[in-house]
Design an enzyme around this catalytic site. Sequence first.
Site, PDB file in Angstrom:
ATOM      1  N   GLU A   1      61.545 -97.191   3.903  1.00  0.00           N
ATOM      2  CA  GLU A   1      61.330 -96.542   2.613  1.00  0.00           C
ATOM      3  C   GLU A   1      61.568 -97.567   1.506  1.00  0.00           C
ATOM      4  OE1 GLU A   1      62.564 -91.880   3.305  1.00  0.00           O
ATOM      5  OE2 GLU A   1      64.183 -93.344   3.129  1.00  0.00           O
TER       6      GLU A   1
ATOM      7  N   ASN B   1      65.624 -88.437   4.427  1.00  0.00           N
ATOM      8  CA  ASN B   1      66.929 -87.772   4.402  1.00  0.00           C
ATOM      9  C   ASN B   1      66.919 -86.499   3.566  1.00  0.00           C
ATOM     10  OD1 ASN B   1      68.099 -89.553   6.134  1.00  0.00           O
ATOM     11  ND2 ASN B   1      69.277 -90.667   4.601  1.00  0.00           N
TER      12      ASN B   1
ATOM     13  N   HIS C   1      64.962 -99.297   2.399  1.00  0.00           N
ATOM     14  CA  HIS C   1      65.767 -98.530   3.345  1.00  0.00           C
ATOM     15  C   HIS C   1      65.179 -98.623   4.749  1.00  0.00           C
ATOM     16  CE1 HIS C   1      67.210 -94.390   4.944  1.00  0.00           C
ATOM     17  NE2 HIS C   1      68.080 -95.330   5.249  1.00  0.00           N
TER      18      HIS C   1
ATOM     19  N   SER D   1      71.090 -95.669   1.806  1.00  0.00           N
ATOM     20  CA  SER D   1      70.351 -94.505   2.307  1.00  0.00           C
ATOM     21  C   SER D   1      70.518 -93.297   1.405  1.00  0.00           C
ATOM     22  CB  SER D   1      70.827 -94.139   3.721  1.00  0.00           C
ATOM     23  OG  SER D   1      72.194 -93.776   3.695  1.00  0.00           O
TER      24      SER D   1
END
Length: 602
Positions: free
Chosen positions: A158, A196, A146, A125
């Site tokens: 992702e 993120n 991800h 991540s």
Amino acid sequence: MTETATRDFTTIGVIGLGTMGAGIAEVFARNGRRVIGVEVNDGAVERGRQHLEHSTGRAVKRGKMAEDEQAELLGRITLTTRMEDLADADLVVEAVVESLEVKKSIFRTLDSVVRPDAVLATNTSSLSVTEISTANARPGRVVGVHFFNPAPVQDLVEIIRTVVTEPDVLADVQRLLVGMGKNPVVCGDKAGFIANTLLFGYLNHAVAMYEAKYASREDIDAAMRFGCGYPMGPLALLDLIGLDTAYEILDTMYKQGRDRLHAPAPILKQYVTAGLLGRKSGRGFYTYEAPDSPVVVPDVHTPSEADKPQLRHDIRLVGVVGTGTMAAGIVEVFARAGHDVLFTGRSQDKVDGVVAAISRSMDKQVQRGRATEEEKTAVLGRMRGTTSLDDLADVDLVVEAIAEDLAVKTTLFENLDEICRGGRGGAGAILATTTSSLPIIAMAKVTNRPQDVVGMHFFNPASVMKLVEVVSTVATDEDVTETVLALCERIGKVPVRCGDRAGFIVNALLFPYLNDAVKMLEAHYATADDIDTAMKQGCALPMGPFELLDVVGNDVSLAIQRELYLEFREPGFAPAPLLEHLVTAGYLGRKTGRGFRDYSSR
């Protein structure tokens, strides 16, 4: 025939069977793939088996899967401690601990295990996919995949391409995920990827706001939930994620990008060092009844019943200045709550327009069964319009809701100061402004009663949105602030208190996040559609950043971002050049038919 046309992912390897790895294994098995799950020892294999059985068992209990389907699914998964058992895998997904060395060791080992045409993926991540890929003799077959937790439920994935990822590998993995009902978004290899990067910048800013004692944890969280429709406030979300996890992600992002806004707020490290990790430890920004419990319990920072705001001024007659959408909504809110309301406009036509707008709004409520004809009649009966500011002489509170122009507002406050009842100790009228970006102290200082001037920032539409930011200046009397907080609760709103600085709570947290999204698009890191999808599905936000910018208006967004930059002088708050260019071109969003997207043909 090309490799793209012939590659078929029938056997999937998953290395690491913790919560995430087991979830990924379940996703592939649900979609008919044979899965080989690898763990470090027999104990870990057994824990992985339990993860799978519990997850699928919950689906059976909820009626989303039959027992025979569960047995069939579990039958497709083989668990082992031997990496050699991955020899026939077409795709291997690594989902172990976030350690670069551990991951690189796995990718080195896979070189001598899998076929040359097998695709290798990492579920990291935050770590560099490029660096992980260098441990393999064929880095071009390595890609980031991800998944979001819980993987069987969350549709977003992702896909991270490195500078050497082979195009057919990227295309095949994307096709595989789409075929399994997932929504893959493609982005470059940068710490944090899409979701993120944007999420943790926002979360870190919220921590800094709390650390500076600008607003309480409850008010920061309530502001984002009720002002933006977010499912959780930022501090509660950090407790759920784990403060140690958040610190590591931010630290990695900062070390790679050197963006000061990603440097973890000092208090975050202090919490982690003290073992206050959030829900999993039973205490973080909030205190929980037990480790891993979602139930918040009172602690020393929880406001007591004795601290509940009280009406220190008697508020009966409310004045509203303005006849626009916001002003009409505020008139309706007070009238529906039982207050007599006197509102002023520049012409009788404007005054009549407010009555018509509220009448239409009440008709809609009656049609939906949320109000009766008698209530509509009562609401309209509590309202009275006028074209004369002088008629506001007897109001207990006046709320200004005119154009966001400081010169116009200060002139109005000079007039209100002369017209409205004065006096200390609750005898004078409270003067409130609904400004969302202008300094309230600038309006207060032109009056002879700065102690009675306060911000009441309603959100649009005022009749629907619950949040009101109650903003105190350095001169505002505490009794005035307390009265306005109590009044907001009485009229059915959720008040949060904060100081008089640019953006207050919501805009100060929201617009830097939106600006970061524009910078991400500007850098060609990902498409607007993929960024919007990532934030809606990965973070459960009601709208993606570009959808929201086009609704708000790029000109409005630019003005707010400029105010934040001027106030805080933070380089990261400087408006993205792309936003400036769109505004210069007249591409303001939905209102002009074109913004980040083209609405002219819709």
